[in-house]
Design a protein around this motif. Sequence first.
Motif, PDB file in Angstrom:
ATOM      1  N   VAL A 147       0.732  -1.218  -0.064  1.00  0.00           N
ATOM      2  CA  VAL A 147       0.051   0.029   0.040  1.00  0.00           C
ATOM      3  C   VAL A 147       0.602   1.152  -0.112  1.00  0.00           C
ATOM      4  O   VAL A 147       0.596   2.240  -0.946  1.00  0.00           O
ATOM      5  CB  VAL A 147      -0.974   0.143   1.219  1.00  0.00           C
ATOM      6  N   SER A 148       1.992   1.461   0.607  1.00  0.00           N
ATOM      7  CA  SER A 148       2.649   2.650   0.995  1.00  0.00           C
ATOM      8  C   SER A 148       4.066   2.424   0.409  1.00  0.00           C
ATOM      9  O   SER A 148       4.233   3.228  -0.355  1.00  0.00           O
ATOM     10  CB  SER A 148       2.604   2.908   2.474  1.00  0.00           C
ATOM     11  N   ALA A 151       4.405   0.946  -2.809  1.00  0.00           N
ATOM     12  CA  ALA A 151       3.733   2.017  -3.905  1.00  0.00           C
ATOM     13  C   ALA A 151       4.615   3.388  -4.330  1.00  0.00           C
ATOM     14  O   ALA A 151       4.839   3.713  -5.253  1.00  0.00           O
ATOM     15  CB  ALA A 151       2.417   2.356  -3.394  1.00  0.00           C
ATOM     16  N   HIS A 169       1.209   8.276 -10.261  1.00  0.00           N
ATOM     17  CA  HIS A 169       0.180   7.749  -9.114  1.00  0.00           C
ATOM     18  C   HIS A 169      -1.178   7.238  -9.791  1.00  0.00           C
ATOM     19  O   HIS A 169      -1.595   5.998  -9.427  1.00  0.00           O
ATOM     20  CB  HIS A 169      -0.108   8.908  -8.178  1.00  0.00           C
ATOM     21  N   ALA A 170      -1.708   7.972 -10.917  1.00  0.00           N
ATOM     22  CA  ALA A 170      -2.770   7.197 -11.545  1.00  0.00           C
ATOM     23  C   ALA A 170      -2.756   6.041 -12.287  1.00  0.00           C
ATOM     24  O   ALA A 170      -3.462   5.085 -12.186  1.00  0.00           O
ATOM     25  CB  ALA A 170      -3.249   8.390 -12.674  1.00  0.00           C
ATOM     26  N   LYS A 173      -2.471   3.475  -9.626  1.00  0.00           N
ATOM     27  CA  LYS A 173      -3.701   3.384  -8.831  1.00  0.00           C
ATOM     28  C   LYS A 173      -4.702   2.385  -9.766  1.00  0.00           C
ATOM     29  O   LYS A 173      -5.503   1.549  -9.192  1.00  0.00           O
ATOM     30  CB  LYS A 173      -4.487   4.607  -8.542  1.00  0.00           C
ATOM     31  N   LYS A 174      -4.686   2.608 -11.067  1.00  0.00           N
ATOM     32  CA  LYS A 174      -5.396   1.813 -11.904  1.00  0.00           C
ATOM     33  C   LYS A 174      -5.028   0.321 -11.791  1.00  0.00           C
ATOM     34  O   LYS A 174      -5.880  -0.456 -11.759  1.00  0.00           O
ATOM     35  CB  LYS A 174      -5.327   2.335 -13.560  1.00  0.00           C
ATOM     36  N   ARG A 176      -3.542  -1.066  -9.128  1.00  0.00           N
ATOM     37  CA  ARG A 176      -3.759  -1.704  -7.833  1.00  0.00           C
ATOM     38  C   ARG A 176      -4.476  -0.455  -6.923  1.00  0.00           C
ATOM     39  O   ARG A 176      -3.758   0.399  -6.497  1.00  0.00           O
ATOM     40  CB  ARG A 176      -2.363  -1.960  -6.854  1.00  0.00           C
ATOM     41  N   SER A 177      -5.624  -0.482  -6.923  1.00  0.00           N
ATOM     42  CA  SER A 177      -6.514   0.489  -6.304  1.00  0.00           C
ATOM     43  C   SER A 177      -6.385   1.036  -4.785  1.00  0.00           C
ATOM     44  O   SER A 177      -6.517   1.818  -4.280  1.00  0.00           O
ATOM     45  CB  SER A 177      -8.055   0.082  -6.566  1.00  0.00           C
ATOM     46  N   ILE A 179      -3.506   1.478  -3.328  1.00  0.00           N
ATOM     47  CA  ILE A 179      -2.233   2.147  -3.214  1.00  0.00           C
ATOM     48  C   ILE A 179      -2.268   3.297  -2.272  1.00  0.00           C
ATOM     49  O   ILE A 179      -3.460   4.145  -2.407  1.00  0.00           O
ATOM     50  CB  ILE A 179      -1.370   2.290  -4.295  1.00  0.00           C
ATOM     51  N   LYS A 180      -1.487   3.803  -1.212  1.00  0.00           N
ATOM     52  CA  LYS A 180      -1.885   5.078  -0.710  1.00  0.00           C
ATOM     53  C   LYS A 180      -0.327   5.185   0.192  1.00  0.00           C
ATOM     54  O   LYS A 180      -0.327   5.007   1.314  1.00  0.00           O
ATOM     55  CB  LYS A 180      -3.020   4.949   0.499  1.00  0.00           C
TER      56      LYS A 180
END
Length: 201
Positions: A147-148, A151, A169-170, A173-174, A176-177, A179-180
Motif C-alpha cells: 500500500v505505502s 507503492a 500515481h494514476a 492506482k489503476k 492496484r486500487s 495504494i496509498k
Amino acid sequence: MSLLDEINRQKRKLRSCETHVTTPEGKTFKEQILSDGSILSSESHKPRGYGFVVDTKPDFQVAQVLPGLCMGSQDVAQDTKLLAINQITHVLSLGVKVETVPSIVYRYEEVLDTPECQLQSILEPCFMFIDKGRRRGCVFVHCNAGVSRSAALVIAYLMKQGLSFKEAHAHLKKARSVIKPNPGFVAQLHMYEGMLKDKTE
C-alpha cells in the motif's frame, strides 16, 4: 494571591477522569486521575483486542504495472505458485523479509513506513535491480501490505521513466486500487519530481 495559590485553586475545580489504555499486545488498563493529582491504574481482565489494526485477510493480487514489473503484498512474495504463474524471477522486498526460493533473485531494503523515512538513498540501487530484473524476467516489488512503501518506490520508478507524479500515481492506482503512500513519501515524491525536472532542463 500568588501564582501557586491560583494554580491550586484551579486544580481543585478539575473533575477526576477515567482513561482506557490499550497496549500493542492487547492488554487494557484503566487509569484514573484523582483529585490530588495522583494516578490510579488497574489492569482489565478482559482484553479488548490489539492496540493496532490486525490484517488477517491475505492479499494475493498481483498488480501488473509495466511489462516485467508487478507489485503487491508480502503474501504474494511467499506464495510459490503465484510466483511461478506470474513468471517472477526477481523479488524486491521493502522492510519485510520473506522466505526465499532458490530460483529467484532477491534484494532487501530496510524501509520503515513512516513519513520521516528517507527514500532517496534506496532509489537508484532499487531502480538498477528492477532494470536488471526486467531484462531477465519479471520483478515483483512488495512491502507488507503493498500500500505505502512499495507503492512509493514503484511511483518513483515510473517517474524515472518519464511520467509526472500525478501520471505515475494514476497509472499505479489503476493497477492496484488500494495504494496509498504515506504523506511523507508523497512529499518526497514531489521533491523527486522537481529533481528530475531540473536534470532535464
